[in-house]
Design a protein around this motif. Sequence first.
Motif, PDB file in Angstrom:
ATOM      1  N   ALA B 178       1.034  -1.050   0.004  1.00  0.00           N
ATOM      2  CA  ALA B 178       0.151   0.082  -0.237  1.00  0.00           C
ATOM      3  C   ALA B 178       0.880   1.261   0.100  1.00  0.00           C
ATOM      4  N   ASN B 179       0.389   2.109  -0.867  1.00  0.00           N
ATOM      5  CA  ASN B 179       1.143   3.556  -0.856  1.00  0.00           C
ATOM      6  C   ASN B 179      -0.010   4.826  -0.634  1.00  0.00           C
ATOM      7  N   ILE B 180       0.444   5.545   0.264  1.00  0.00           N
ATOM      8  CA  ILE B 180      -0.717   6.511   0.438  1.00  0.00           C
ATOM      9  C   ILE B 180       0.036   7.938   0.384  1.00  0.00           C
ATOM     10  N   VAL B 181      -0.202   8.718  -0.565  1.00  0.00           N
ATOM     11  CA  VAL B 181       0.793   9.990  -0.870  1.00  0.00           C
ATOM     12  C   VAL B 181      -0.261  11.106  -0.520  1.00  0.00           C
ATOM     13  N   CYS B 182       0.432  11.907   0.425  1.00  0.00           N
ATOM     14  CA  CYS B 182      -0.587  13.311   0.691  1.00  0.00           C
ATOM     15  C   CYS B 182       0.245  14.651   0.283  1.00  0.00           C
ATOM     16  N   ARG B 183      -0.083  15.003  -0.691  1.00  0.00           N
ATOM     17  CA  ARG B 183       0.471  16.375  -1.335  1.00  0.00           C
ATOM     18  C   ARG B 183       0.048  17.580  -0.629  1.00  0.00           C
ATOM     19  N   GLN B 184       1.190  18.670  -0.594  1.00  0.00           N
ATOM     20  CA  GLN B 184       0.916  19.921   0.045  1.00  0.00           C
ATOM     21  C   GLN B 184      -0.475  20.350  -0.286  1.00  0.00           C
ATOM     22  N   ASN B 185      -1.013  20.640   0.470  1.00  0.00           N
ATOM     23  CA  ASN B 185      -2.381  21.457   0.069  1.00  0.00           C
ATOM     24  C   ASN B 185      -2.756  22.553   1.334  1.00  0.00           C
ATOM     25  N   THR B 186      -2.429  23.739   1.008  1.00  0.00           N
ATOM     26  CA  THR B 186      -2.761  24.808   1.660  1.00  0.00           C
ATOM     27  C   THR B 186      -3.808  25.573   1.164  1.00  0.00           C
ATOM     28  N   THR B 187      -4.530  25.275   0.020  1.00  0.00           N
ATOM     29  CA  THR B 187      -5.737  26.155  -0.341  1.00  0.00           C
ATOM     30  C   THR B 187      -7.178  25.328   0.067  1.00  0.00           C
ATOM     31  N   VAL B 188      -7.049  25.254   1.627  1.00  0.00           N
ATOM     32  CA  VAL B 188      -8.283  24.621   2.280  1.00  0.00           C
ATOM     33  C   VAL B 188      -9.031  25.901   3.005  1.00  0.00           C
ATOM     34  N   ASP B 189     -10.154  25.600   3.450  1.00  0.00           N
ATOM     35  CA  ASP B 189     -10.914  26.630   4.128  1.00  0.00           C
ATOM     36  C   ASP B 189     -10.510  26.923   5.528  1.00  0.00           C
ATOM     37  N   PRO B 191      -7.242  26.542   8.313  1.00  0.00           N
ATOM     38  CA  PRO B 191      -5.548  26.162   8.363  1.00  0.00           C
ATOM     39  C   PRO B 191      -5.677  24.672   8.863  1.00  0.00           C
ATOM     40  N   GLU B 192      -6.276  24.395   9.860  1.00  0.00           N
ATOM     41  CA  GLU B 192      -6.031  23.220  10.424  1.00  0.00           C
ATOM     42  C   GLU B 192      -6.509  21.896   9.463  1.00  0.00           C
ATOM     43  N   GLU B 193      -6.946  22.055   8.389  1.00  0.00           N
ATOM     44  CA  GLU B 193      -7.281  21.027   7.293  1.00  0.00           C
ATOM     45  C   GLU B 193      -5.994  21.298   6.510  1.00  0.00           C
ATOM     46  N   ALA B 194      -5.122  21.687   6.249  1.00  0.00           N
ATOM     47  CA  ALA B 194      -4.023  21.887   5.453  1.00  0.00           C
ATOM     48  C   ALA B 194      -2.818  20.968   5.575  1.00  0.00           C
ATOM     49  N   THR B 195      -2.208  20.563   4.593  1.00  0.00           N
ATOM     50  CA  THR B 195      -0.952  19.696   4.881  1.00  0.00           C
ATOM     51  C   THR B 195      -0.098  20.352   4.089  1.00  0.00           C
ATOM     52  N   VAL B 196       1.152  20.885   5.146  1.00  0.00           N
ATOM     53  CA  VAL B 196       2.077  21.641   4.819  1.00  0.00           C
ATOM     54  C   VAL B 196       3.600  20.626   4.796  1.00  0.00           C
ATOM     55  N   ILE B 197       4.369  21.000   3.957  1.00  0.00           N
ATOM     56  CA  ILE B 197       5.507  20.229   3.746  1.00  0.00           C
ATOM     57  C   ILE B 197       6.596  21.223   3.639  1.00  0.00           C
ATOM     58  N   ASN B 198       7.617  21.013   4.985  1.00  0.00           N
ATOM     59  CA  ASN B 198       8.695  22.027   4.912  1.00  0.00           C
ATOM     60  C   ASN B 198       9.861  20.975   4.738  1.00  0.00           C
ATOM     61  N   LEU B 221      -6.015  15.436  21.293  1.00  0.00           N
ATOM     62  CA  LEU B 221      -5.635  16.754  21.854  1.00  0.00           C
ATOM     63  C   LEU B 221      -5.340  17.856  20.830  1.00  0.00           C
ATOM     64  N   SER B 222      -5.271  17.444  19.633  1.00  0.00           N
ATOM     65  CA  SER B 222      -5.141  18.668  18.536  1.00  0.00           C
ATOM     66  C   SER B 222      -5.501  18.349  17.270  1.00  0.00           C
ATOM     67  N   ASN B 223      -6.055  19.457  16.424  1.00  0.00           N
ATOM     68  CA  ASN B 223      -6.510  18.953  14.940  1.00  0.00           C
ATOM     69  C   ASN B 223      -5.293  18.691  13.967  1.00  0.00           C
ATOM     70  N   THR B 224      -3.996  19.339  14.482  1.00  0.00           N
ATOM     71  CA  THR B 224      -2.836  18.964  13.448  1.00  0.00           C
ATOM     72  C   THR B 224      -2.104  18.247  14.174  1.00  0.00           C
ATOM     73  N   VAL B 225      -1.103  17.723  13.411  1.00  0.00           N
ATOM     74  CA  VAL B 225       0.015  16.787  13.957  1.00  0.00           C
ATOM     75  C   VAL B 225       1.256  17.321  13.128  1.00  0.00           C
ATOM     76  N   THR B 226       2.481  17.353  13.781  1.00  0.00           N
ATOM     77  CA  THR B 226       3.649  17.459  13.183  1.00  0.00           C
ATOM     78  C   THR B 226       4.571  16.406  13.080  1.00  0.00           C
ATOM     79  N   ILE B 227       4.984  15.928  12.002  1.00  0.00           N
ATOM     80  CA  ILE B 227       5.970  14.856  12.030  1.00  0.00           C
ATOM     81  C   ILE B 227       7.143  15.413  11.471  1.00  0.00           C
ATOM     82  N   SER B 228       8.389  15.117  12.083  1.00  0.00           N
ATOM     83  CA  SER B 228       9.706  15.770  11.716  1.00  0.00           C
ATOM     84  C   SER B 228      10.642  14.646  11.718  1.00  0.00           C
ATOM     85  N   LEU B 229      11.230  14.942  10.607  1.00  0.00           N
ATOM     86  CA  LEU B 229      11.964  13.599  10.070  1.00  0.00           C
ATOM     87  C   LEU B 229      13.389  14.032   9.632  1.00  0.00           C
ATOM     88  N   SER B 230      14.512  13.255  10.227  1.00  0.00           N
ATOM     89  CA  SER B 230      15.745  13.302   9.521  1.00  0.00           C
ATOM     90  C   SER B 230      16.679  12.017   9.389  1.00  0.00           C
TER      91      SER B 230
END
Lengths: 14, 257
Positions: B178-189, B191-198, B221-230
Amino acid sequence: GPKQLAITRFFSKV
Amino acid sequence: MLELRLVQGSLLKKVLESIKDLVNDANFDCSSSGFSLQAMDSSHVALVALLLRSEGFEHYRCDRNMSMGMNLGNMSKMLRCAGNDDIITIKADDGSDTVTFMFESPTQDKISDFEMKLMDIDSEHLGIPEAEYQSIVTMPSAEFARICKDLSGIGDTVVISVTKEGVKFSTRGDIGTANIVCRQNTTVDKPEEATVINMSEPVSLTFALRYMNSFTKATTLSNTVTISLSSELPVVVEYKIAEMGYIRFYLAPKIEE
Protein backbone atom coordinates in the motif's frame (compact mmCIF):
# COMPACT_ATOMS: atom_id res chain seq x y z
CA GLY A 1 12.92 -7.62 8.27
CA PRO A 2 14.55 -4.34 9.31
CA LYS A 3 16.06 -4.11 12.77
CA GLN A 4 14.44 -1.88 15.37
CA LEU A 5 16.91 0.56 16.89
CA ALA A 6 16.67 1.70 20.51
CA ILE A 7 15.89 5.32 21.34
CA THR A 8 18.87 5.31 23.73
CA ARG A 9 21.14 4.97 20.70
CA PHE A 10 20.22 8.56 19.77
CA PHE A 11 19.58 10.25 23.09
CA SER A 12 21.98 9.90 25.98
CA LYS A 13 21.36 9.89 29.69
CA VAL A 14 21.70 13.24 31.44
CA MET B 1 3.40 22.37 48.49
CA LEU B 2 2.00 21.89 45.05
CA GLU B 3 -1.39 23.01 43.80
CA LEU B 4 -2.26 23.13 40.12
CA ARG B 5 -5.77 24.06 38.99
CA LEU B 6 -6.66 23.19 35.43
CA VAL B 7 -10.01 24.59 34.31
CA GLN B 8 -10.06 22.46 31.17
CA GLY B 9 -9.62 19.19 33.07
CA SER B 10 -10.44 17.17 29.98
CA LEU B 11 -6.96 18.00 28.65
CA LEU B 12 -5.35 16.01 31.46
CA LYS B 13 -7.78 13.13 30.92
CA LYS B 14 -6.87 13.08 27.21
CA VAL B 15 -3.14 13.24 27.95
CA LEU B 16 -3.40 10.18 30.20
CA GLU B 17 -5.47 8.24 27.70
CA SER B 18 -2.86 8.95 25.03
CA ILE B 19 0.17 7.72 26.99
CA LYS B 20 -1.03 5.11 29.47
CA ASP B 21 -0.68 2.20 27.05
CA LEU B 22 2.80 3.25 25.96
CA VAL B 23 4.32 3.90 29.39
CA ASN B 24 3.48 2.07 32.62
CA ASP B 25 5.15 4.24 35.26
CA ALA B 26 6.57 7.75 34.96
CA ASN B 27 7.83 10.66 37.00
CA PHE B 28 5.85 13.87 36.63
CA ASP B 29 8.20 16.79 37.19
CA CYS B 30 6.80 19.97 38.57
CA SER B 31 8.71 23.25 38.56
CA SER B 32 7.84 26.94 38.40
CA SER B 33 7.76 26.71 34.60
CA GLY B 34 5.31 23.84 34.32
CA PHE B 35 4.20 20.26 34.74
CA SER B 36 6.17 17.86 32.58
CA LEU B 37 6.98 14.26 31.98
CA GLN B 38 9.57 12.35 30.04
CA ALA B 39 9.38 8.58 29.80
CA MET B 40 10.40 5.70 27.58
CA ASP B 41 8.26 2.72 26.72
CA SER B 42 9.35 -0.56 28.30
CA SER B 43 11.24 -1.64 25.15
CA HIS B 44 13.21 1.64 25.03
CA VAL B 45 12.16 2.22 21.43
CA ALA B 46 9.91 5.25 21.94
CA LEU B 47 9.99 8.24 24.25
CA VAL B 48 7.19 10.57 25.24
CA ALA B 49 7.74 14.15 26.38
CA LEU B 50 4.86 16.16 27.80
CA LEU B 51 4.83 19.82 28.79
CA LEU B 52 1.95 21.71 30.35
CA ARG B 53 3.20 25.25 30.96
CA SER B 54 2.36 26.93 34.24
CA GLU B 55 0.66 29.82 32.37
CA GLY B 56 -1.98 27.38 31.12
CA PHE B 57 -3.23 26.68 34.66
CA GLU B 58 -5.73 28.96 36.34
CA HIS B 59 -3.79 28.60 39.58
CA TYR B 60 -0.25 27.28 39.70
CA ARG B 61 1.68 26.92 42.91
CA CYS B 62 4.86 24.89 43.07
CA ASP B 63 7.06 25.99 45.96
CA ARG B 64 9.93 23.71 45.10
CA ASN B 65 10.74 21.36 42.25
CA MET B 66 9.02 18.04 42.77
CA SER B 67 9.16 14.73 40.97
CA MET B 68 6.16 12.50 41.51
CA GLY B 69 6.30 8.87 40.42
CA MET B 70 2.95 7.63 39.22
CA ASN B 71 1.56 4.47 37.73
CA LEU B 72 -0.18 5.82 34.64
CA GLY B 73 -2.78 3.04 34.60
CA ASN B 74 -3.81 3.93 38.14
CA MET B 75 -3.73 7.66 37.40
CA SER B 76 -5.93 7.07 34.39
CA LYS B 77 -8.42 5.09 36.52
CA MET B 78 -8.72 8.10 38.81
CA LEU B 79 -8.92 10.74 36.08
CA ARG B 80 -11.64 8.75 34.32
CA CYS B 81 -13.79 9.58 37.35
CA ALA B 82 -13.63 13.27 36.40
CA GLY B 83 -16.31 14.61 34.11
CA ASN B 84 -15.24 16.07 30.80
CA ASP B 85 -16.29 19.55 31.92
CA ASP B 86 -14.76 19.24 35.39
CA ILE B 87 -12.03 21.46 36.75
CA ILE B 88 -9.13 19.29 37.95
CA THR B 89 -6.79 20.33 40.75
CA ILE B 90 -3.61 18.36 41.49
CA LYS B 91 -2.35 18.74 45.05
CA ALA B 92 0.64 17.35 46.93
CA ASP B 93 2.46 18.28 50.10
CA ASP B 94 6.26 18.38 50.22
CA GLY B 95 7.64 14.95 51.02
CA SER B 96 4.24 13.30 50.83
CA ASP B 97 3.90 9.85 49.32
CA THR B 98 0.49 10.64 47.88
CA VAL B 99 -1.03 13.01 45.35
CA THR B 100 -4.63 14.25 45.43
CA PHE B 101 -6.78 14.87 42.38
CA MET B 102 -9.77 17.09 43.06
CA PHE B 103 -12.61 17.30 40.55
CA GLU B 104 -15.17 20.13 40.59
CA SER B 105 -18.20 20.10 38.36
CA PRO B 106 -18.69 23.37 36.42
CA THR B 107 -21.66 24.31 38.62
CA GLN B 108 -19.73 23.45 41.81
CA ASP B 109 -22.47 21.06 42.93
CA LYS B 110 -20.23 18.01 42.92
CA ILE B 111 -16.73 17.98 44.37
CA SER B 112 -14.68 14.80 44.55
CA ASP B 113 -11.20 14.05 45.73
CA PHE B 114 -9.11 11.04 44.94
CA GLU B 115 -5.85 10.34 46.72
CA MET B 116 -3.33 8.20 44.87
CA LYS B 117 -0.19 6.58 46.21
CA LEU B 118 3.05 7.77 44.63
CA MET B 119 5.86 5.40 43.79
CA ASP B 120 9.64 5.57 43.55
CA ILE B 121 10.61 5.31 39.92
CA ASP B 122 14.25 5.07 38.98
CA SER B 123 13.88 6.45 35.48
CA GLU B 124 16.61 7.63 33.17
CA HIS B 125 16.25 11.19 31.96
CA LEU B 126 17.52 11.50 28.42
CA GLY B 127 18.91 14.62 26.81
CA ILE B 128 17.09 15.41 23.59
CA PRO B 129 19.37 17.53 21.41
CA GLU B 130 17.96 20.42 19.41
CA ALA B 131 17.94 19.31 15.80
CA GLU B 132 17.35 20.76 12.37
CA TYR B 133 15.01 18.31 10.70
CA GLN B 134 15.33 17.59 6.98
CA SER B 135 11.58 17.39 6.49
CA ILE B 136 8.70 18.64 8.62
CA VAL B 137 5.14 17.68 7.71
CA THR B 138 2.09 19.24 9.34
CA MET B 139 -1.21 17.58 8.54
CA PRO B 140 -4.66 16.98 10.04
CA SER B 141 -4.21 14.64 13.01
CA ALA B 142 -7.30 12.61 12.08
CA GLU B 143 -5.87 11.99 8.60
CA PHE B 144 -2.58 10.77 10.05
CA ALA B 145 -4.46 8.49 12.47
CA ARG B 146 -6.54 7.09 9.61
CA ILE B 147 -3.43 6.35 7.54
CA CYS B 148 -1.65 4.57 10.41
CA LYS B 149 -4.74 2.50 11.18
CA ASP B 150 -5.35 1.60 7.54
CA LEU B 151 -1.74 0.60 6.89
CA SER B 152 -1.50 -1.51 10.04
CA GLY B 153 -4.12 -3.81 8.55
CA ILE B 154 -1.67 -4.62 5.76
CA GLY B 155 1.84 -4.45 7.21
CA ASP B 156 3.83 -4.01 10.41
CA THR B 157 6.06 -1.15 9.34
CA VAL B 158 5.55 2.14 7.54
CA VAL B 159 8.07 3.81 5.30
CA ILE B 160 7.60 7.59 5.47
CA SER B 161 9.19 9.34 2.50
CA VAL B 162 9.15 13.06 1.94
CA THR B 163 9.92 14.55 -1.45
CA LYS B 164 8.88 17.78 -3.07
CA GLU B 165 5.87 15.88 -4.46
CA GLY B 166 4.52 15.19 -0.99
CA VAL B 167 4.71 12.75 1.88
CA LYS B 168 4.31 9.06 1.10
CA PHE B 169 3.32 6.40 3.63
CA SER B 170 4.05 2.88 2.39
CA THR B 171 3.72 -0.59 3.81
CA ARG B 172 4.04 -4.15 2.67
CA GLY B 173 2.73 -7.39 4.09
CA ASP B 174 1.71 -10.94 3.19
CA ILE B 175 -1.40 -9.79 1.33
CA GLY B 176 0.26 -7.04 -0.71
CA THR B 177 1.46 -3.46 -0.58
CA ALA B 178 0.00 0.00 0.00
CA ASN B 179 1.14 3.53 -0.78
CA ILE B 180 -0.64 6.67 0.39
CA VAL B 181 0.62 10.01 -0.87
CA CYS B 182 -0.47 13.27 0.74
CA ARG B 183 0.44 16.31 -1.30
CA GLN B 184 0.94 19.76 0.09
CA ASN B 185 -2.46 21.37 0.23
CA THR B 186 -2.69 24.84 1.68
CA THR B 187 -5.75 25.99 -0.30
CA VAL B 188 -8.23 24.74 2.27
CA ASP B 189 -11.03 26.56 4.07
CA LYS B 190 -9.57 26.06 7.53
CA PRO B 191 -5.85 26.15 8.37
CA GLU B 192 -6.15 22.94 10.43
CA GLU B 193 -7.16 21.04 7.29
CA ALA B 194 -3.94 21.93 5.48
CA THR B 195 -1.06 19.62 4.72
CA VAL B 196 2.15 21.61 4.79
CA ILE B 197 5.52 20.16 3.82
CA ASN B 198 8.71 21.99 4.79
CA MET B 199 11.53 20.04 3.15
CA SER B 200 15.18 21.00 3.06
CA GLU B 201 16.24 17.50 1.96
CA PRO B 202 14.22 14.46 0.91
CA VAL B 203 14.10 11.78 3.60
CA SER B 204 12.86 8.21 3.86
CA LEU B 205 12.65 6.28 7.12
CA THR B 206 11.02 3.06 8.33
CA PHE B 207 9.02 2.82 11.57
CA ALA B 208 6.99 0.25 13.47
CA LEU B 209 3.28 0.90 12.90
CA ARG B 210 2.41 -0.45 16.34
CA TYR B 211 4.06 2.58 17.94
CA MET B 212 2.70 5.07 15.40
CA ASN B 213 -0.81 3.79 16.11
CA SER B 214 -0.23 4.19 19.83
CA PHE B 215 0.85 7.83 19.33
CA THR B 216 -2.35 8.60 17.44
CA LYS B 217 -4.30 8.15 20.70
CA ALA B 218 -3.31 11.82 21.21
CA THR B 219 -5.40 12.82 18.17
CA THR B 220 -8.13 14.21 20.43
CA LEU B 221 -5.67 16.78 21.81
CA SER B 222 -5.07 18.62 18.56
CA ASN B 223 -6.54 19.04 15.07
CA THR B 224 -3.08 18.90 13.56
CA VAL B 225 0.02 16.78 13.99
CA THR B 226 3.59 17.66 13.08
CA ILE B 227 5.95 14.91 11.93
CA SER B 228 9.65 15.86 11.91
CA LEU B 229 12.08 13.59 10.08
CA SER B 230 15.84 13.41 9.61
CA SER B 231 17.74 10.45 8.27
CA GLU B 232 19.90 9.98 11.37
CA LEU B 233 17.32 10.72 14.04
CA PRO B 234 14.16 9.36 15.66
CA VAL B 235 10.96 10.79 14.17
CA VAL B 236 9.12 13.33 16.31
CA VAL B 237 5.32 13.16 16.24
CA GLU B 238 4.03 16.27 17.99
CA TYR B 239 0.53 17.21 19.10
CA LYS B 240 0.18 20.75 20.41
CA ILE B 241 -1.98 21.12 23.51
CA ALA B 242 -4.02 24.29 23.10
CA GLU B 243 -2.34 27.30 24.74
CA MET B 244 -0.53 25.02 27.18
CA GLY B 245 2.24 23.02 25.62
CA TYR B 246 2.68 19.80 23.76
CA ILE B 247 2.98 16.06 23.77
CA ARG B 248 5.86 14.76 21.66
CA PHE B 249 6.49 11.16 20.77
CA TYR B 250 9.97 10.16 19.60
CA LEU B 251 10.36 6.85 17.78
CA ALA B 252 13.63 5.25 16.76
CA PRO B 253 13.68 4.04 13.15
CA LYS B 254 14.10 0.51 11.86
CA ILE B 255 17.08 -0.12 9.62
CA GLU B 256 17.97 -2.84 7.13
CA GLU B 257 20.65 -5.09 8.63
